[in-house]
Design an enzyme around this catalytic site. Sequence first.
Site, PDB file in Angstrom:
ATOM      1  N   THR A  49       0.816  -1.224   0.000  1.00 52.85           N
ATOM      2  CA  THR A  49       0.000   0.000   0.000  1.00 52.85           C
ATOM      3  C   THR A  49       0.849   1.273   0.000  1.00 52.85           C
ATOM      4  O   THR A  49       0.314   2.372  -0.073  1.00 52.85           O
ATOM      5  CB  THR A  49      -0.902   0.020   1.260  1.00 52.85           C
ATOM      6  OG1 THR A  49      -0.053  -0.226   2.393  1.00 52.85           O
ATOM      7  CG2 THR A  49      -1.976  -1.029   1.193  1.00 52.85           C
ATOM      8  N   ALA A  82       4.290   3.929  -1.082  1.00 56.34           N
ATOM      9  CA  ALA A  82       4.703   4.627  -2.305  1.00 56.34           C
ATOM     10  C   ALA A  82       5.464   3.671  -3.236  1.00 56.34           C
ATOM     11  O   ALA A  82       5.187   3.609  -4.445  1.00 56.34           O
ATOM     12  CB  ALA A  82       5.570   5.837  -1.952  1.00 56.34           C
ATOM     13  N   SER A  91      -4.172  -1.932   6.907  1.00 45.28           N
ATOM     14  CA  SER A  91      -4.606  -2.048   5.503  1.00 45.28           C
ATOM     15  C   SER A  91      -5.264  -3.382   5.180  1.00 45.28           C
ATOM     16  O   SER A  91      -5.733  -3.567   4.049  1.00 45.28           O
ATOM     17  CB  SER A  91      -3.392  -1.885   4.580  1.00 45.28           C
ATOM     18  OG  SER A  91      -2.761  -0.677   4.829  1.00 45.28           O
ATOM     19  N   CYS A 105      18.125   4.709  -3.053  1.00 47.47           N
ATOM     20  CA  CYS A 105      17.693   5.313  -4.324  1.00 47.47           C
ATOM     21  C   CYS A 105      18.749   6.266  -4.907  1.00 47.47           C
ATOM     22  O   CYS A 105      19.044   6.217  -6.104  1.00 47.47           O
ATOM     23  CB  CYS A 105      16.370   6.032  -4.141  1.00 47.47           C
ATOM     24  SG  CYS A 105      16.317   7.121  -2.716  1.00 47.47           S
ATOM     25  N   GLY A 140      10.510  10.244  -1.822  1.00 44.06           N
ATOM     26  CA  GLY A 140      11.558   9.341  -1.341  1.00 44.06           C
ATOM     27  C   GLY A 140      11.377   9.023   0.136  1.00 44.06           C
ATOM     28  O   GLY A 140      11.858   8.004   0.632  1.00 44.06           O
ATOM     29  N   ARG A 142      16.897  17.691   0.661  1.00 45.80           N
ATOM     30  CA  ARG A 142      15.504  17.483   0.265  1.00 45.80           C
ATOM     31  C   ARG A 142      14.983  18.766  -0.392  1.00 45.80           C
ATOM     32  O   ARG A 142      15.235  19.868   0.106  1.00 45.80           O
ATOM     33  CB  ARG A 142      14.706  17.178   1.538  1.00 45.80           C
ATOM     34  CG  ARG A 142      13.345  16.640   1.331  1.00 45.80           C
ATOM     35  CD  ARG A 142      13.290  15.251   0.777  1.00 45.80           C
ATOM     36  NE  ARG A 142      13.508  14.201   1.740  1.00 45.80           N
ATOM     37  CZ  ARG A 142      13.581  12.917   1.409  1.00 45.80           C
ATOM     38  NH1 ARG A 142      13.483  12.527   0.143  1.00 45.80           N
ATOM     39  NH2 ARG A 142      13.793  12.000   2.309  1.00 45.80           N
ATOM     40  N   HIS A 188      14.693  12.249  -8.135  1.00 47.52           N
ATOM     41  CA  HIS A 188      15.842  12.904  -7.505  1.00 47.52           C
ATOM     42  C   HIS A 188      16.788  13.441  -8.584  1.00 47.52           C
ATOM     43  O   HIS A 188      16.947  12.826  -9.646  1.00 47.52           O
ATOM     44  CB  HIS A 188      16.668  11.901  -6.687  1.00 47.52           C
ATOM     45  CG  HIS A 188      16.002  11.356  -5.467  1.00 47.52           C
ATOM     46  ND1 HIS A 188      14.840  11.862  -4.936  1.00 47.52           N
ATOM     47  CD2 HIS A 188      16.380  10.337  -4.643  1.00 47.52           C
ATOM     48  CE1 HIS A 188      14.525  11.181  -3.848  1.00 47.52           C
ATOM     49  NE2 HIS A 188      15.434  10.242  -3.655  1.00 47.52           N
ATOM     50  N   GLN A 223      13.196   8.063  -8.355  1.00 44.29           N
ATOM     51  CA  GLN A 223      13.666   7.239  -7.226  1.00 44.29           C
ATOM     52  C   GLN A 223      12.667   6.170  -6.826  1.00 44.29           C
ATOM     53  O   GLN A 223      13.029   5.193  -6.193  1.00 44.29           O
ATOM     54  CB  GLN A 223      14.050   8.123  -6.038  1.00 44.29           C
ATOM     55  CG  GLN A 223      12.946   8.448  -5.071  1.00 44.29           C
ATOM     56  CD  GLN A 223      11.921   9.425  -5.631  1.00 44.29           C
ATOM     57  OE1 GLN A 223      12.093   9.998  -6.700  1.00 44.29           O
ATOM     58  NE2 GLN A 223      10.835   9.611  -4.902  1.00 44.29           N
TER      59      GLN A 223
HETATM   60  P1  A2P Z   1       0.237   0.391   5.730  1.00 43.91           P
HETATM   61  O1  A2P Z   1      -0.246   1.154   4.543  1.00 43.91           O
HETATM   62  O2  A2P Z   1      -0.719  -0.656   6.165  1.00 43.91           O
HETATM   63  O3  A2P Z   1       0.735   1.256   6.855  1.00 43.91           O
HETATM   64  P2  A2P Z   1       5.548   4.222   2.597  1.00 43.91           P
HETATM   65  O4  A2P Z   1       6.989   3.910   2.348  1.00 43.91           O
HETATM   66  O5  A2P Z   1       4.875   4.872   1.445  1.00 43.91           O
HETATM   67  O6  A2P Z   1       5.374   4.985   3.878  1.00 43.91           O
HETATM   68  O7  A2P Z   1       4.801   2.815   2.801  1.00 43.91           O
HETATM   69  C1  A2P Z   1       5.177   1.878   3.778  1.00 43.91           C
HETATM   70  C2  A2P Z   1       4.527   0.529   3.495  1.00 43.91           C
HETATM   71  O8  A2P Z   1       4.957  -0.380   4.511  1.00 43.91           O
HETATM   72  C3  A2P Z   1       3.009   0.540   3.568  1.00 43.91           C
HETATM   73  O9  A2P Z   1       2.501  -0.424   2.675  1.00 43.91           O
HETATM   74  C4  A2P Z   1       2.744   0.120   5.017  1.00 43.91           C
HETATM   75  O10 A2P Z   1       1.500  -0.473   5.232  1.00 43.91           O
HETATM   76  C5  A2P Z   1       3.825  -0.917   5.180  1.00 43.91           C
HETATM   77  N1  A2P Z   1       4.144  -1.131   6.595  1.00 43.91           N
HETATM   78  C6  A2P Z   1       4.603  -0.237   7.486  1.00 43.91           C
HETATM   79  N2  A2P Z   1       4.781  -0.817   8.693  1.00 43.91           N
HETATM   80  C7  A2P Z   1       4.420  -2.113   8.553  1.00 43.91           C
HETATM   81  C8  A2P Z   1       4.376  -3.242   9.434  1.00 43.91           C
HETATM   82  N3  A2P Z   1       4.757  -3.149  10.699  1.00 43.91           N
HETATM   83  N4  A2P Z   1       3.962  -4.427   8.935  1.00 43.91           N
HETATM   84  C9  A2P Z   1       3.588  -4.524   7.637  1.00 43.91           C
HETATM   85  N5  A2P Z   1       3.611  -3.498   6.755  1.00 43.91           N
HETATM   86  C10 A2P Z   1       4.016  -2.312   7.207  1.00 43.91           C
END
Ligand code: A2P
Length: 334
Positions: free
Chosen positions: A11, A13, A40, A128, A159, A234, A241, A316
């Site tokens: 879910t 980025a 999620s 990246c 990023g 940043r 990037h 990136q």
């Molecule tokens: P969720 O959307 O359920 O929080 P980004 O890099 O864009 O911040 O996304 C981080 C990704 O890692 C998301 O899909 C997030 O899910 C997932 N995530 C973060 N923490 C956990 C965790 N403890 N267990 C499983 N997935 C995780």
Amino acid sequence: MAVNLAVVGATGAVGTEFMTVLAERNFPIKNLKLLASARSAGKTIEFKGEKFTVEELTKDSFKGVEIALFSAGGSTSKEFAPAAAAAGAVVVDNSSAFRMTDDVPLVVPEVNPEAVKNHKGIIANPNCSTIIMNVPIFPLYRKNRIKRLVVSTYQAVSGAGAWGLWELDEQMRAYVNGQPIQKKKFPHQIVNNVFSHNSSILDNGYNEEENKMVKETRKIFGDAKIAITATCVRVPVPRAHCESINAEFESPITPEEVKQILASAPGVKIVDCPETSHFPMPLEASHQDDVFVGRIRQDISLEDGRGIDMFVAGDQLRKGAATNAVQIAELLLK
Ligand code: A2P
């Protein structure tokens, strides 16, 4: 041969980008498992016209999984990647958790594809900014060893994760509407501003991002002696990037030679038109896999012609993360 594939962090980025890149490259998938946090679980994500339900990541998620693409942060990788590997999956991990671990290959397919063979269940995808620098620098290095690299980055907010984009968006809206600008996750206002990369400053005075560019490049090139210094910043750009790179070679090299080498280098697109002032820009590099390279010129501070300056832009989320990881997975299929 189609494989059972899991995407951890589906879910996020980079997770979202994994889905796009897997579909575009027609990666051969038998069963697809989408994993994220409990927040999620139950959400649906469309892939190639089919709806997939996101499941909560647990240590039991990997039964029957052959390849697991991880992009859910370092602590999630540390906790769950070993379980995935123990269940028989090969993990391609986008976090920094295992990059510098001795028996974990750190791979940029255009540089060291053969390293994939040495995995023991986990392969690391580099940082990246490191990937975006390595793609155009390695073909030059191979022709004429580079002794020293000086790099400054201009890094997009995505990023930092999907939240980086929301924060830039919200602050832009507030600015346009004359409302107070609130910062939530970034340490400083990002709209109308530029700040030192939001990673921790280490004992040596470098921030973590800068340190990664130095150490990871040495590991990927297999050259512990290459001198590298970096400044990571940043900027209020949603995606892609940029990097200003100065390279000092062992022997003299001309901008024409550099252009000739880069013209046939995989993953590189030369964008270098002084007449129209058309050079690499994040807007044009966004959603592209190639690293755009331009402003290729002789470094006038080195009188013997051993210095080259260039400016690059690379997406990136794609080559700096998802595309590189999917390319690694493709190497595993061979
Ligand atoms: P969720 O959307 O359920 O929080 P980004 O890099 O864009 O911040 O996304 C981080 C990704 O890692 C998301 O899909 C997030 O899910 C997932 N995530 C973060 N923490 C956990 C965790 N403890 N267990 C499983 N997935 C995780």
